[in-house]
Scaffold this motif. Structure first.
Motif, short mmCIF file in Angstrom:
data_model
loop_
_atom_site.label_atom_id
_atom_site.label_comp_id
_atom_site.label_asym_id
_atom_site.label_seq_id
_atom_site.Cartn_x
_atom_site.Cartn_y
_atom_site.Cartn_z
N VAL A 142 0.86 -1.18 0.00
CA VAL A 142 0.00 0.00 0.00
C VAL A 142 0.90 1.23 0.00
N LYS A 144 1.02 5.09 0.65
CA LYS A 144 0.22 6.10 1.34
C LYS A 144 0.96 7.43 1.34
N TYR A 150 -6.77 10.53 5.35
CA TYR A 150 -7.73 10.02 6.34
C TYR A 150 -8.82 9.27 5.59
N ASP A 151 -9.50 8.35 6.29
CA ASP A 151 -10.55 7.54 5.68
C ASP A 151 -10.09 6.96 4.34
N LYS A 153 -8.10 8.09 2.17
CA LYS A 153 -7.71 9.05 1.13
C LYS A 153 -6.17 9.13 1.07
N GLU A 179 4.01 0.49 2.32
CA GLU A 179 3.86 -0.50 3.39
C GLU A 179 3.51 -1.85 2.80
N GLU A 180 4.10 -2.86 3.36
CA GLU A 180 3.72 -4.23 3.00
C GLU A 180 2.22 -4.39 3.25
N PHE A 181 1.51 -5.09 2.35
CA PHE A 181 0.09 -5.34 2.54
C PHE A 181 -0.08 -6.42 3.60
N GLU A 187 -9.11 -6.10 12.22
CA GLU A 187 -8.52 -4.85 12.70
C GLU A 187 -9.10 -4.54 14.07
N HIS A 210 -14.34 -1.87 8.30
CA HIS A 210 -14.39 -0.72 7.40
C HIS A 210 -15.18 -1.04 6.14
N HIS A 213 -13.03 1.94 3.07
CA HIS A 213 -11.95 2.56 3.86
C HIS A 213 -12.48 3.47 4.97
N GLU A 252 -4.51 1.91 16.49
CA GLU A 252 -5.11 0.98 15.53
C GLU A 252 -4.12 -0.13 15.23
N ASN A 264 -0.89 -0.09 13.23
CA ASN A 264 -1.10 0.60 11.95
C ASN A 264 -1.04 2.11 12.11
N GLU A 265 -1.75 2.64 13.09
CA GLU A 265 -1.88 4.10 13.18
C GLU A 265 -2.11 4.54 14.61
N1 LIG Z 1 -0.51 -2.11 5.20
C1 LIG Z 1 -1.83 -2.38 5.09
N2 LIG Z 1 -2.24 -3.65 4.80
C2 LIG Z 1 -3.56 -3.94 4.67
N3 LIG Z 1 -4.55 -3.03 4.82
C3 LIG Z 1 -4.20 -1.76 5.11
C4 LIG Z 1 -2.83 -1.37 5.27
N4 LIG Z 1 -2.80 -0.06 5.58
C5 LIG Z 1 -4.09 0.35 5.61
N5 LIG Z 1 -4.94 -0.65 5.33
C6 LIG Z 1 -6.42 -0.56 5.31
O1 LIG Z 1 -6.83 0.77 5.03
C7 LIG Z 1 -7.47 1.34 6.16
C8 LIG Z 1 -7.09 2.82 6.31
O2 LIG Z 1 -5.70 2.95 6.47
P1 LIG Z 1 -5.02 3.81 7.62
O3 LIG Z 1 -3.56 3.64 7.50
O4 LIG Z 1 -5.63 3.46 8.92
O5 LIG Z 1 -5.34 5.29 7.18
P2 LIG Z 1 -6.54 6.29 7.51
O6 LIG Z 1 -7.40 5.63 8.56
O7 LIG Z 1 -5.82 7.49 8.01
O8 LIG Z 1 -7.20 6.50 6.22
C9 LIG Z 1 -7.04 0.50 7.34
O9 LIG Z 1 -7.96 0.57 8.39
C10 LIG Z 1 -6.98 -0.87 6.68
O10 LIG Z 1 -8.27 -1.42 6.53
#
Ligand SMILES: Nc1ncnc2c1ncn2[C@@H]1O[C@H](COP(=O)(O)OP(=O)(O)O)[C@@H](O)[C@H]1O
Ligand SMILES: [Mg+2]
Length: 356
Positions: A142, A144, A150-151, A153, A179-181, A187, A210, A213, A252, A264-265
């Motif tokens: 992924v 980013k 956010y959400d 985006k 980031e590695e998927f 979650e 989610h 997203h 998170e 994750n966050e």
């Molecule tokens: N490295 C990842 N691998 C798999 N899914 C991911 C990964 N990063 C994000 N996601 C998915 O995308 C969602 C949103 O990403 P996140 O990093 O939390 O950003 P934000 O909430 O700020 O949009 C996560 O809750 C998850 O479902």
């Protein structure tokens, strides 16, 4: 200690500010909101409001003048604005924590430094660097934007066959993180409140589902093996302590298929996945924030019921009509006049008898 009667400043006018203001009011505090728009969800329920842009130094000074302590309800408030307020009045959590959480690279570097596991990641500076990284990529990843996402985006799913220029453009940021998927089982998130003396109150991990997203449903508590749940809480407490946080922090995490936890966050503020605490716990996440920044003892996070929280996104807000007649449903609406696709309009918490 700031006794009830004092004024709490909130930077940001959204629903998190609104629910913080309601919790503050219940304890006899008065709230002054700084928002960029008139009639914001937070200002609707607060005693005072300053409506101005975040780069309006005079307005920030007037806001600071009007409050005894300030906090923020939104991650993407320009750090410069928060610092200007902090030069005049105490801001909690401290602005440096906000700056870590505003930048996904700084956030992940901080987590790595303190030994918290995350998905493997690397910084990507431009499309050429992305091309190089994609060429060496084994599975999916992924991309980013480091800032202002956010959400979902500012995020693009990529693999070795993705055209790098296009992915870079879609991501839309100045700096990226690849980031590695994570092929996660589920979650979860943990919310922890921390007081200035280091005391902490932790809510159990909850499961977050989610849709597009955007958080759709939170199930509290998450169904996890007890040792995984304990570990998730310990990770959140450790991060709060290492940040020297005064306030509320949401962490998170992904639960991998083999039961490992990857952070994750971070969000150094009340979080959507903690809204259920208003109706199901002795003290809500919002009241904990008020208590922490005013120097009151934290409240009990004890939950008297399990809960399922459903966000009302866009048109879903209309379901309040049925929910309002359902005795198991607690309806929360944010006072947003305009319904837009993807916009968080309210939420409904359904209480269910507590499992042990
Ligand atoms: N490295 C990842 N691998 C798999 N899914 C991911 C990964 N990063 C994000 N996601 C998915 O995308 C969602 C949103 O990403 P996140 O990093 O939390 O950003 P934000 O909430 O700020 O949009 C996560 O809750 C998850 O479902
Ligand atoms: Mg997130």
């Amino acid at each position: 200690m700031l006794a009830p009667g004092a004024t709490i400043g909130i930077l940001g006018g959204g629903q998190l500010g609104r629910m913080t203001a309601l919790a503050a009011a219940r304890l006899g505090y008065s709230v002054h909101v700084f928002a960029t728009e008139h009639d914001s969800p937070a200002a609707q329920v607060s005693a005072g409001v300053t409506v101005a842009a975040y780069d309006d130094s005079a307005a920030l000074a007037r806001f600071a003048e009007a409050v005894d302590v300030a906090t923020f309800e939104f991650e993407n408030i320009p750090a410069e604005a928060v610092r200007k307020v902090a030069a005049l009045k105490p801001v909690m959590p401290r602005p440096e924590i906000l700056e870590i959480s505003q930048d996904r690279l700084r956030e992940k570097d901080f987590l790595s430094r303190i030994g918290v596991a995350t998905a493997a990641y690397q910084e990507i500076g431009d499309a050429t660097a992305l091309a190089k990284a994609l060429a060496g990529l084994k599975g999916r990843a992924v991309l980013k934007s480091a800032r202002l996402g956010y959400d979902g985006k500012g995020q693009v799913a990529v693999d070795g066959s993705t055209p790098p220029d296009e992915a870079w453009r879609q991501m839309g940021g100045a700096r990226g993180i690849l980031e590695e998927f994570v092929d996660f089982r589920c979650e979860v998130s943990v919310i922890v409140a921390r007081a200035a003396d280091g005391a902490m109150a932790t809510y159990p991990p909850v499961e977050n589902r989610h849709v597009n997203h955007i958080l759709d449903t939170t199930i509290a508590p998450a169904t996890l093996p007890p040792e995984t749940a304990r570990e998730a809480e310990m990770i959140a407490r450790d991060i709060a302590a290492r940040l020297d946080l005064v306030g509320v922090l949401a962490v998170e995490m992904f639960v991998t298929k083999d039961g490992k936890l990857l952070v994750n966050e971070l969000a150094p503020r009340p979080h959507n996945s903690g809204h259920w605490t208003i109706d199901a716990c002795a003290t809500s996440q919002f009241e904990q924030l008020v208590r922490a920044i005013c120097g009151l003892p934290l409240g009990s996070p004890e939950r008297h019921a399990d809960a399922v929280m459903k966000n009302l996104i866009g048109d879903e807000v209309e379901t309040w009509r049925e929910a309002i007649a359902d005795p198991s449903a607690r309806v929360h609406l944010y006072g947003k006049r305009k319904v837009l696709p993807g916009r968080k309009m309210g939420h409904i918490t359904r209480l269910v008898p507590r499992r042990p």
